[in-house]
Scaffold this motif. Structure first.
Motif, PDB file in Angstrom:
ATOM      1  N   ALA A  62       0.938  -1.370  -0.068  1.00 39.40           N
ATOM      2  CA  ALA A  62      -0.125  -0.046   0.109  1.00 39.40           C
ATOM      3  C   ALA A  62       0.823   1.440  -0.139  1.00 39.40           C
ATOM      4  O   ALA A  62       0.508   2.134  -0.603  1.00 39.40           O
ATOM      5  CB  ALA A  62      -1.042   0.036   1.172  1.00 39.40           C
ATOM      6  N   ALA A  63       2.075   1.236   0.845  1.00 34.54           N
ATOM      7  CA  ALA A  63       2.657   2.521   0.798  1.00 34.54           C
ATOM      8  C   ALA A  63       3.620   2.628  -0.353  1.00 34.54           C
ATOM      9  O   ALA A  63       4.284   3.632  -0.514  1.00 34.54           O
ATOM     10  CB  ALA A  63       3.581   2.333   2.188  1.00 34.54           C
ATOM     11  N   MET A  64       4.000   1.501  -1.164  1.00 37.89           N
ATOM     12  CA  MET A  64       4.758   1.559  -2.134  1.00 37.89           C
ATOM     13  C   MET A  64       4.192   1.054  -3.521  1.00 37.89           C
ATOM     14  O   MET A  64       4.385   0.170  -3.911  1.00 37.89           O
ATOM     15  CB  MET A  64       6.107   0.851  -2.015  1.00 37.89           C
ATOM     16  N   PRO A  65       3.234   1.663  -3.993  1.00 35.22           N
ATOM     17  CA  PRO A  65       2.455   1.156  -5.175  1.00 35.22           C
ATOM     18  C   PRO A  65       2.982   0.988  -6.447  1.00 35.22           C
ATOM     19  O   PRO A  65       2.441   0.258  -7.421  1.00 35.22           O
ATOM     20  CB  PRO A  65       1.285   2.502  -5.262  1.00 35.22           C
ATOM     21  N   GLN A  66       4.175   1.598  -6.527  1.00 34.37           N
ATOM     22  CA  GLN A  66       5.026   1.413  -7.661  1.00 34.37           C
ATOM     23  C   GLN A  66       5.598  -0.005  -7.729  1.00 34.37           C
ATOM     24  O   GLN A  66       6.102  -0.507  -8.904  1.00 34.37           O
ATOM     25  CB  GLN A  66       6.123   2.301  -7.910  1.00 34.37           C
ATOM     26  N   LEU A  67       5.547  -0.819  -6.715  1.00 39.00           N
ATOM     27  CA  LEU A  67       6.078  -2.128  -6.490  1.00 39.00           C
ATOM     28  C   LEU A  67       5.112  -3.274  -6.761  1.00 39.00           C
ATOM     29  O   LEU A  67       3.963  -3.253  -6.217  1.00 39.00           O
ATOM     30  CB  LEU A  67       6.704  -2.354  -5.331  1.00 39.00           C
ATOM     31  N   LEU A  68       5.195  -4.279  -7.316  1.00 39.40           N
ATOM     32  CA  LEU A  68       4.578  -5.531  -7.386  1.00 39.40           C
ATOM     33  C   LEU A  68       5.341  -6.149  -6.142  1.00 39.40           C
ATOM     34  O   LEU A  68       6.399  -6.612  -6.221  1.00 39.40           O
ATOM     35  CB  LEU A  68       4.767  -6.274  -8.635  1.00 39.40           C
ATOM     36  N   TRP A  69       4.391  -6.368  -5.305  1.00 42.48           N
ATOM     37  CA  TRP A  69       4.944  -7.126  -4.083  1.00 42.48           C
ATOM     38  C   TRP A  69       4.428  -8.680  -3.882  1.00 42.48           C
ATOM     39  O   TRP A  69       3.166  -8.596  -3.511  1.00 42.48           O
ATOM     40  CB  TRP A  69       4.629  -6.573  -2.655  1.00 42.48           C
ATOM     41  N   GLN A  70       5.426  -9.536  -4.240  1.00 39.22           N
ATOM     42  CA  GLN A  70       5.162 -10.814  -4.296  1.00 39.22           C
ATOM     43  C   GLN A  70       5.337 -11.656  -2.873  1.00 39.22           C
ATOM     44  O   GLN A  70       6.518 -11.797  -2.696  1.00 39.22           O
ATOM     45  CB  GLN A  70       5.671 -11.562  -5.581  1.00 39.22           C
ATOM     46  N   CYS A  71       4.327 -12.066  -2.230  1.00 36.22           N
ATOM     47  CA  CYS A  71       4.330 -12.802  -0.956  1.00 36.22           C
ATOM     48  C   CYS A  71       4.822 -14.160  -1.386  1.00 36.22           C
ATOM     49  O   CYS A  71       4.351 -14.838  -2.341  1.00 36.22           O
ATOM     50  CB  CYS A  71       3.227 -12.827  -0.253  1.00 36.22           C
ATOM     51  N   SER A  72       5.373 -14.990  -0.276  1.00 32.88           N
ATOM     52  CA  SER A  72       5.663 -16.325  -0.388  1.00 32.88           C
ATOM     53  C   SER A  72       5.729 -16.955   0.869  1.00 32.88           C
ATOM     54  O   SER A  72       6.532 -16.022   1.793  1.00 32.88           O
ATOM     55  CB  SER A  72       6.541 -16.577  -1.447  1.00 32.88           C
ATOM     56  N   ASP A  73       5.635 -18.052   1.115  1.00 32.43           N
ATOM     57  CA  ASP A  73       5.691 -18.832   2.472  1.00 32.43           C
ATOM     58  C   ASP A  73       5.534 -20.297   2.305  1.00 32.43           C
ATOM     59  O   ASP A  73       5.160 -20.605   1.361  1.00 32.43           O
ATOM     60  CB  ASP A  73       4.907 -18.319   3.444  1.00 32.43           C
ATOM     61  N   ARG A  74       5.706 -20.966   3.297  1.00 31.24           N
ATOM     62  CA  ARG A  74       5.236 -22.282   3.548  1.00 31.24           C
ATOM     63  C   ARG A  74       3.776 -22.439   3.312  1.00 31.24           C
ATOM     64  O   ARG A  74       2.973 -21.611   3.637  1.00 31.24           O
ATOM     65  CB  ARG A  74       5.707 -22.956   4.543  1.00 31.24           C
TER      66      ARG A  74
END
Length: 199
Positions: free
Chosen positions: A47-59
């Motif tokens: 939300a704070a850095m809308p220029q980024l695609l933020w891809q989550c990952s985890d187990r």
């Protein structure tokens, strides 16, 4: 509906982390977060850095909780989380930044080694790696609270423990990354950043 998972630590540290990431990720476009945990960081940072695609990952067992945070945020730059066990299959996409918070002391050391060895396979040239959490310096704890935390970790699992900055730097260097910043953070944590060398 399931209740969203919640980490008080994530709520406290997100602001100071964002201050650093705004500077270093200003020209980034695609971030892979390794070990997204509850998903709180992802919702906040995307939300704070809308220029980024933020891809989550985890187990796999954490993905449903992450989805609850992302679904509520409904951000166009925060896609559905990817399953990622560092010892298993890694994404095929490339990212110009990787972020991970409070993961190195949870993983076994051989998993930390494998994670750094795999980073080049998912990262572009000149990519950044940003890792937040507690680190020892020259083999010593930086505070009594970190020493106590390390004892608690080892009671939970013998494979856990606060990692030494020098050892982690060596893994990063072997994988082709050079340390470019080391920022002291609240609660005796650090945010350490490495940049991939030009090949």
């Amino acid at each position: 509906m399931s209740e969203k998972p919640f980490s008080p630590a994530s709520e406290r540290n997100r602001g100071p982390i964002l201050t650093v990431l705004r500077e270093w990720f200003a020209d980034r476009t695609r971030v892979l977060e390794i070990g997204s945990g509850t998903g709180q960081h992802a919702a906040y940072f995307a939300a704070a850095m809308p220029q980024l695609l933020w891809q989550c990952s985890d187990r796999a067992e954490y993905l449903s909780g992450i989805r609850l945070w992302l679904d509520e945020a409904a951000l166009p730059n925060a896609p559905s989380p990817l399953p990622l066990n560092v010892m298993g299959n890694w994404p095929t996409e490339r990212y110009d930044a990787v972020f991970s918070a409070n993961t190195l002391h949870i993983m076994a050391w051989h998993e930390v080694e494998h994670m750094f060895a795999k980073l080049p396979s998912v990262m572009t040239d000149n990519a950044y790696v940003a890792i937040y959490g507690p680190f020892n310096i020259n083999g010593r704890f930086t505070s009594e609270s970190n020493a106590s935390f390390d004892r608690d970790l080892k009671m939970r699992g013998a494979h856990m423990g606060i990692r030494d900055a020098t050892d982690v730097d060596a893994l990063a260097s072997k994988a082709g990354f050079d340390l470019v910043d080391d920022v002291a953070m609240p609660a005796n944590n650090r945010l350490r950043l490495w940049k991939r060398r030009r090949m």
